[in-house]
Design a protein around this motif. Sequence first.
Motif, PDB file in Angstrom:
ATOM      1  N   PHE A 205       0.156  -0.344 -10.141  1.00 57.72           N
ATOM      2  CA  PHE A 205      -0.953   0.197  -9.371  1.00 57.72           C
ATOM      3  C   PHE A 205      -1.490  -0.815  -8.357  1.00 57.72           C
ATOM      4  N   VAL A 206      -0.646  -1.136  -7.393  1.00 58.05           N
ATOM      5  CA  VAL A 206      -1.018  -2.110  -6.370  1.00 58.05           C
ATOM      6  C   VAL A 206      -0.528  -1.611  -5.012  1.00 58.05           C
ATOM      7  N   TRP A 207      -1.307  -1.926  -3.959  1.00 55.42           N
ATOM      8  CA  TRP A 207      -0.944  -1.579  -2.589  1.00 55.42           C
ATOM      9  C   TRP A 207      -0.418  -2.823  -1.882  1.00 55.42           C
ATOM     10  N   TYR A 208       0.622  -2.634  -1.081  1.00 59.26           N
ATOM     11  CA  TYR A 208       1.181  -3.720  -0.274  1.00 59.26           C
ATOM     12  C   TYR A 208       1.188  -3.300   1.192  1.00 59.26           C
ATOM     13  N   LYS A 209       0.969  -4.270   2.081  1.00 60.31           N
ATOM     14  CA  LYS A 209       0.990  -3.987   3.524  1.00 60.31           C
ATOM     15  C   LYS A 209       1.672  -5.124   4.262  1.00 60.31           C
ATOM     16  N   THR A 210       2.492  -4.756   5.288  1.00 63.24           N
ATOM     17  CA  THR A 210       3.136  -5.763   6.124  1.00 63.24           C
ATOM     18  C   THR A 210       3.340  -5.177   7.518  1.00 63.24           C
ATOM     19  N   THR A 211       3.691  -6.030   8.472  1.00 66.79           N
ATOM     20  CA  THR A 211       4.002  -5.590   9.828  1.00 66.79           C
ATOM     21  C   THR A 211       5.416  -6.032  10.195  1.00 66.79           C
ATOM     22  N   ILE A 296       3.353   0.362   4.641  1.00 68.53           N
ATOM     23  CA  ILE A 296       2.417   0.318   3.519  1.00 68.53           C
ATOM     24  C   ILE A 296       3.082   0.953   2.312  1.00 68.53           C
ATOM     25  N   LEU A 297       2.990   0.280   1.178  1.00 67.80           N
ATOM     26  CA  LEU A 297       3.589   0.739  -0.064  1.00 67.80           C
ATOM     27  C   LEU A 297       2.507   0.903  -1.120  1.00 67.80           C
ATOM     28  N   PHE A 298       2.642   1.963  -1.917  1.00 60.74           N
ATOM     29  CA  PHE A 298       1.870   2.034  -3.155  1.00 60.74           C
ATOM     30  C   PHE A 298       2.854   1.913  -4.299  1.00 60.74           C
ATOM     31  N   GLU A 299       2.763   0.812  -5.043  1.00 58.87           N
ATOM     32  CA  GLU A 299       3.679   0.531  -6.146  1.00 58.87           C
ATOM     33  C   GLU A 299       2.983   0.856  -7.461  1.00 58.87           C
ATOM     34  N   GLU A 300       3.542   1.823  -8.191  1.00 61.44           N
ATOM     35  CA  GLU A 300       2.892   2.257  -9.426  1.00 61.44           C
ATOM     36  C   GLU A 300       3.552   1.732 -10.688  1.00 61.44           C
ATOM     37  N   ALA A 301       4.807   1.277 -10.604  1.00 65.22           N
ATOM     38  CA  ALA A 301       5.516   0.846 -11.809  1.00 65.22           C
ATOM     39  C   ALA A 301       5.656  -0.665 -11.907  1.00 65.22           C
ATOM     40  N   GLY A 302       5.489  -1.375 -10.798  1.00 61.25           N
ATOM     41  CA  GLY A 302       5.642  -2.823 -10.803  1.00 61.25           C
ATOM     42  C   GLY A 302       6.955  -3.243 -10.191  1.00 61.25           C
ATOM     43  N   GLY A 303       6.907  -4.022  -9.115  1.00 63.10           N
ATOM     44  CA  GLY A 303       8.123  -4.470  -8.447  1.00 63.10           C
ATOM     45  C   GLY A 303       7.848  -5.687  -7.584  1.00 63.10           C
ATOM     46  N   ASN A 304       8.857  -6.064  -6.791  1.00 54.25           N
ATOM     47  CA  ASN A 304       8.776  -7.264  -5.958  1.00 54.25           C
ATOM     48  C   ASN A 304       8.979  -6.884  -4.495  1.00 54.25           C
ATOM     49  N   PRO A 305       7.934  -6.953  -3.640  1.00 53.91           N
ATOM     50  CA  PRO A 305       8.084  -6.541  -2.243  1.00 53.91           C
ATOM     51  C   PRO A 305       8.831  -7.548  -1.374  1.00 53.91           C
TER      52      PRO A 305
END
Length: 406
Positions: A205-211, A296-305
Amino acid sequence: MVSATIFSYQGKSSCFFRNANSNDVTINFQNTMYTIPAWSVTILPDCSTEVYNTARVNTQTSIMVKKDNQADESKEPFVLKWQWRPEHYFEHIKKNGFVDGSEGLNHISLCNATVGLANYGANFDMVPVGISSGPVRLIAKQRLDNLRKFGKTKYILEDISMELDHSKWTYKVGLHGEEELKLQEPYFSQHQKWSQGPVPTNRMFVWYKTTFKAPIGSDPVAVDLMGLGKGHAWINGHSIGRYWPSYLAGEDGCSSECDYRGSYSDSKCLTNCGKPSQRWYHVPRSFLRDDENKLILFEEAGGNPFNVKFQTVTVGKACANAYEGNTLELSCQGGSAISEIKFASFGLPEGACGSFRTGSCESSNALSIIQKECLGKERCSLDVSEKSLGPTGCKATNRLAVEVTC
């Protein structure tokens, strides 16, 4: 089994030959001999002239390759700089967790993600799902008795549980970050506070953002999401779908050879054993801007961006088969040209794409003719006939097999 089916209408007929055997079969139909490849159907619109056979496909097979995004030369190749923020419910669950020995009113929060329907067919909407299909229990240890023997005390413990399936539950649909804060939208996202680091990995349950900059050229764009768990991805506010690269296929059953002939089995021609069903996701170029783009990603299970990268997809090599009497067209894409003829044989070539080999007979002129016709061009057209490619001396129907590098 071999069969011939005839359809007649207003004095005209069309025929279909079917060969369900594992070997080629030659038949005599209306005083004419026809060879039907194994596991194929032949179409004769006038019951005399063969115009198509499903095993004699006269077309190109393109082997695609991926190239990493080199649009931003100021960055290390493939490296994206990430920001992150937690999803609201993750913090809520942490704050309302269990505390040993707590008294009074306690709360438990569960997060549920639905991917597809639980069933299908009649009355599928009546199938119980969620909390009702439980069980949900609170389990604790209770000391029942103790024994004292030889100066030592031994405790006897027993599990006790409380059923919560039929307790009063309330629910809220949606994510705080998606529905309320609209983190997936570039305009709303830039007005929210994002943490610059350290960026957590393998966290639920984490949001990631990049350009990133759009890849140069016109080749199709894909984003490699290998390393992530399960979630949802957006490019400049456009959804490119849900991802689940952590869900892997079984390890066993794959083979380097593939043969569909014979009776059907779902274990035939398995590929990508032990790998995810999908790791590359298409990014339409219409979603991209000339300047800065946001992923933008919403990761719900847990991973490595940090393994995520953008790539372009283009034709690396092309293979083609064509039987005599047809025209074969070869082409690259994105402005690439045919740089090498790795294999070319007109006669009775054997093998498959990537492992073609010369058969028992062939034209000695075919390779030089094809090199002259195709090298340095983005596309070329070949007349598959002895008149164009030279005599073969073969007693069976000639076939052209070609492999080129783009």
